[in-house]
Design an enzyme around this catalytic site. Structure first.
Site, PDB file in Angstrom:
ATOM      1  NE  ARG A  53       7.608  51.086  43.677  1.00  0.00           N
ATOM      2  CZ  ARG A  53       8.400  51.480  42.689  1.00  0.00           C
ATOM      3  NH1 ARG A  53       9.676  51.330  42.765  1.00  0.00           N
ATOM      4  NH2 ARG A  53       7.898  52.053  41.599  1.00  0.00           N
ATOM      5  CB  THR A  54       1.859  47.078  44.079  1.00  0.00           C
ATOM      6  OG1 THR A  54       2.101  48.390  44.566  1.00  0.00           O
ATOM      7  CG2 THR A  54       0.700  46.471  44.826  1.00  0.00           C
ATOM      8  NE  ARG A  86      -1.665  49.110  41.344  1.00  0.00           N
ATOM      9  CZ  ARG A  86      -0.469  49.641  41.628  1.00  0.00           C
ATOM     10  NH1 ARG A  86       0.330  50.038  40.648  1.00  0.00           N
ATOM     11  NH2 ARG A  86      -0.073  49.787  42.883  1.00  0.00           N
TER      12      ARG A  86
END
Ligand code: NCD
Length: 355
Positions: A53-54, A103
């Site tokens: 998702r991110t 991330r």
């Protein structure tokens, strides 16, 4: 909004947060008006940890704004495997892109990256520490689906220790009036001390319970999370914690008819599939709001990003952080940044107390 990074949602004022949510709402209504908002701009996604998702919502967000994307989603395919450090990697990517979304598994890594990047950095999750753009997603979802961000009794259930989405969400929701927090977890997976200190600082009402059935009737919002298997020391420790809190249709019989069920996703086994058909379950909608919230965020962050310069940072202490998951442990050239809080020394990268 002036050029800067998003490492922690605290980097933005409540007014700025509100502007982003409002802009997200306008993008939802009039997407065509924004189709060229970022023409010619490049977004780099630098993901050293898995993501669906991110990463994809950031990528589609930029594409829907007319911009382009580059990225790494597997360190094995980059020079990190040749031994390049975070500083050099980010310096290079910062020279190619206009904005970086990052991330990693290391706590404080996005902050570390921001010291060296030539363009703004967005923290898309730094280990078990923070995940500010998930909170932006959550806040946007609540604004449009619940209609308010204050006077909410919010239950957070599952892995409250390692769940970075929980930490960022609590840090944000304490700022709105009369929000009450119910932490539903085993004692082993309760919130970290620094989050409890923030709740006290804001004078929030909060409680700890170990039973979802007991907590459910009073909740306006239930924020479910998965047990973060990858953050446990051993598989055995994880096995002991998994499968304890499961939301099913039976438990929902005692919940309010206007309850909102959120989950940052991915779901493992903490919500049964039948719950997906309950109108109170809005976690799939939440993921879509995430894309619009990220479109608004990218636009705001790129507004005045020309001439962005990283701030020069110098070590301010001889103390070394002992948190093995802190970025400063694996990237030892980083300046040591320590703040004093209530007589304690706290690492500015990972928020853990030193000593
Ligand atoms: C979360 C994350 O990566 O922290 N996922 C996401 O970004 N939507 C939650 C999780 O992995 O459990």
């Amino acid at each position: 909004m002036k050029a800067r990074n998003l490492i922690d949602l605290d980097d933005f004022s409540m007014e700025e947060l509100d502007e982003i949510v409002t802009l997200a709402g306008d993008i939802i209504k009039n997407p065509k008006n924004y189709a060229h908002a970022c023409d010619g701009k490049i977004l780099a996604t630098v993901f050293y940890e898995p993501s669906t998702r991110t990463q994809m919502s950031f990528q589609t967000a930029m594409l829907r704004l007319g911009g382009s994307i580059i990225g790494i989603d597997n360190p094995a395919g980059s020079s990190i495997t040749k031994g390049e450090n975070l500083k050099d990697t980010i310096k290079i990517i910062g020279g190619y892109a206009d904005i970086i979304v990052m991330r990693t598994a290391l706590e404080g890594a996005a902050k570390a990256g921001s010291i060296y990047s030539k363009c703004p950095i967005i923290n898309a999750g730094d280990g078990g520490h923070l995940h500010p753009t998930q909170t932006l997603t959550d806040v946007t979802t609540l604004s449009f689906e619940l209609g308010r961000l204050d006077n909410i009794t919010i239950g957070l259930c599952g892995d409250l220790k390692y769940g970075r989405t929980v930490h960022s969400l609590v840090k944000c929701m304490v700022k709105y009036k009369n929000n009450k927090f119910v932490f539903i977890s085993t004692p082993e997976l309760t919130i970290p001390d620094y989050i409890r200190e923030i709740l006290d600082e804001y004078g929030c009402e909060y409680s700890f319970v170990d039973n979802l059935n007991d907590a459910i009737p009073e909740l306006d919002v239930l924020y479910m999370t998965r047990i973060q298997r990858e953050r446990f020391e051993t598989q055995e420790a994880y096995e002991k914690q998994k499968g304890i809190f499961v939301l099913d249709t039976e438990k929902l019989k005692n919940a309010r008819s206007d309850l909102k069920i959120l989950h940052p996703l991915p779901r493992v086994d903490e919500i049964t599939d039948e719950v997906d058909y309950d109108p109170r379950a809005i976690y799939f909608k939440q993921a879509v709001y995430g894309m619009y919230a990220r479109m608004a965020l990218i636009m705001k962050m790129l507004e005045n990003s020309e001439g962005y310069e990283p701030t020069r940072v110098y070590s301010n202490s001889e103390l070394k952080c002992k948190n093995p998951k802190c970025v400063t442990v694996l990237e030892p050239y980083l300046p040591t940044l320590v703040i004093e809080k209530d007589g304690k020394h706290v690492c500015e990268y990972c928020d853990k107390t030193i000593g």
